[in-house]
Design a protein around this motif. Structure first.
Motif, short mmCIF file in Angstrom:
data_model
loop_
_atom_site.label_atom_id
_atom_site.label_comp_id
_atom_site.label_asym_id
_atom_site.label_seq_id
_atom_site.Cartn_x
_atom_site.Cartn_y
_atom_site.Cartn_z
N TYR A 183 0.84 -1.20 0.00
CA TYR A 183 0.00 0.00 0.00
C TYR A 183 0.88 1.25 0.00
O TYR A 183 2.03 1.21 0.43
N ASP A 184 0.32 2.35 -0.49
CA ASP A 184 1.10 3.58 -0.57
C ASP A 184 1.31 4.24 0.79
O ASP A 184 2.06 5.20 0.90
N ARG A 185 0.67 3.71 1.82
CA ARG A 185 0.87 4.16 3.20
C ARG A 185 0.38 3.04 4.12
O ARG A 185 -0.03 1.98 3.65
N ALA A 192 -5.51 4.65 2.37
CA ALA A 192 -4.44 3.83 1.80
C ALA A 192 -4.90 3.16 0.52
O ALA A 192 -6.02 2.65 0.44
N GLU A 193 -4.04 3.16 -0.50
CA GLU A 193 -4.37 2.54 -1.78
C GLU A 193 -3.37 1.44 -2.11
O GLU A 193 -2.16 1.60 -1.92
N VAL A 195 -0.99 -0.66 -4.32
CA VAL A 195 -0.16 -0.44 -5.50
C VAL A 195 -0.18 -1.73 -6.31
O VAL A 195 0.30 -2.77 -5.86
N VAL A 198 4.68 -2.42 -9.67
CA VAL A 198 5.88 -1.65 -9.33
C VAL A 198 6.94 -1.95 -10.38
O VAL A 198 7.33 -3.10 -10.58
N ASP A 204 11.27 5.90 -3.17
CA ASP A 204 9.86 6.22 -2.89
C ASP A 204 9.06 4.97 -2.56
O ASP A 204 8.18 4.99 -1.69
N ILE A 205 9.33 3.88 -3.26
CA ILE A 205 8.65 2.62 -2.98
C ILE A 205 9.05 2.09 -1.61
O ILE A 205 8.21 1.65 -0.82
N MET A 208 7.22 3.45 1.35
CA MET A 208 5.84 3.01 1.59
C MET A 208 5.77 1.84 2.57
O MET A 208 4.69 1.54 3.10
N THR A 260 0.16 -7.07 -5.54
CA THR A 260 1.18 -6.17 -6.08
C THR A 260 2.19 -6.98 -6.86
O THR A 260 2.76 -7.95 -6.34
#
Length: 374
Positions: A183-185, A192-193, A195, A198, A204-205, A208, A260
């Motif tokens: 999740y992005d958070r 939270a969404e 992902v 990838v 950046d990943i 998370m 993911t």
């Protein structure tokens, strides 16, 4: 064969499926019914032409319950080793029975980090896995916690699964988790969404990831899964994270396309993929900006003239990290010198090195053929 979405995993020639402790064991007891539905998923993969390797946690959790160890006691290395010894028998029996019910044969493989860090032992493990698959068996792999020490442990089966995928020549790794994926958070947050795809594990990943494990049983978390993805993507191996809770988790995740998927970035040769997947660097060498550009942009060997700092004590042939001036590791390779000699010649050109060393310098500190970019 391109793997661009979860359902493409059905077309993989060979896949490594990793299952965590919390999925197999609940309150000290095996989740036998769930395991049988998973075995049915594995049979479906096999029927579709995909060879399967299983990496299974659960020995310590099963053994701890069998001998009455508490969570606190389990934190002790000696207690964990004893629990693993007791639990490994039960874990092997569970897998034997579940796979046999689907008409599949199981074979147990116990590995330590040294088995995959040492090149000769790595090739032996690779040959064994290949022979088992050739005979139609399903290798069930676990870390050999009974003999592994804190210094030479994977510590989680996520990274072990990625290394086993390299050793077995797999196309993909499937990590069964207690969440749907990355999740992005923090997943517990309302906004939270998930992902879905990838393309490269970037800073950046990595930001998370949460190191928390909701189960309390496993040693991994999202951080270890991203580290596994980094190992896989450098070797041209796809890696996916799906939610393993509930019956037939693989079939469900593929049908719903929920999880993911980490796409492979490149396909290093066998030796460089092995180097890129190794975990236990013996030290580090820092280089200046010009040297870093030469390594990254030109594929050059690492020369002493660009070295600014040496950390750790290591010997010739040991694996070392190569770091930029800000401390970021961007390569690793096999050192042609021990640490003490590199310190003597750091920053010097070849014509100046013999006087410091007392012998003719080698062509490079790390030759490009023995170095892999991260």
């Amino acid at each position: 064969m391109a793997i661009d979405r979860l359902s493409d995993l059905r077309r993989a020639r060979r896949i490594v499926v990793k299952i965590g402790s919390a999925l197999i064991v609940g309150e000290g007891h095996p989740k036998t019914d769930w395991l049988h539905t998973l075995a049915s998923d594995l049979k479906s993969l096999r029927d579709g032409g995909t060879e399967v390797v299983v990496v299974s946690s659960g020995a310590i959790a099963l053994g701890a319950g069998a001998v009455g160890l508490t969570d606190r006691a389990r934190a002790s290395l000696s207690h964990a080793q004893a629990a693993a010894a007791a639990g490994q028998i039960a874990l092997a029996r569970l897998w034997h029975d579940a796979l046999a019910a689907q008409g599949l044969g199981a074979a147990q493989v116990l590995l330590t980090m040294d088995d995959l860090e040492d090149r000769r032992r790595y090739l032996n493990a690779s040959a064994t896995l290949g022979k088992l698959l050739e005979q139609g068996l399903v290798p069930v792999v676990n870390e050999n916690d009974t003999v592994a020490t804190e210094e030479i442990r994977f510590g989680d089966n996520d990274r072990l699964a990625a290394r086993v995928a390299q050793a077995s020549g797999a196309d993909a790794v499937l990590l069964l988790s207690d969440v749907d994926g990355l999740y992005d958070r923090e997943p517990s947050k309302a906004d939270a969404e998930l992902v879905s795809t990838v393309d490269g594990v970037t800073p950046d990943i990595l930001a998370m990831a949460s190191s928390a494990s909701s189960s309390g049983l496993g040693s991994g978390g999202m951080v270890s899964k991203l580290q596994a993805a980094q190992i896989a993507e450098r070797a041209g191996i796809a890696l996916a994270i799906i939610n393993g809770r509930g019956p037939s988790p693989i079939a469900r995740a593929m049908a719903e396309e929920r999880g993911t998927l980490f796409l492979p970035r490149r396909a290093d040769g066998a030796r460089k993929a092995w180097l890129g997947g190794r975990l236990a660097a013996a030290g580090a060498i820092s280089v200046d900006a010009g040297c870093g550009r030469a390594l990254l942009d030109d594929g050059a060997s690492l020369l002493a003239a660009g070295i600014t700092r040496v950390d750790g004590e290591f010997s010739r042939g040991d694996l070392v990290e190569v770091r930029s001036e800000d401390g970021t590791a961007f390569a690793r390779g096999l050192s042609e010198y021990d640490a003490a000699d590199i310190r003597k010649i750091a920053g010097l050109r070849e014509s100046e090195q013999a006087e410091q060393l007392g012998y003719a310098p080698r062509s490079a500190v790390i030759h490009r053929d023995h170095m892999v970019l991260l």
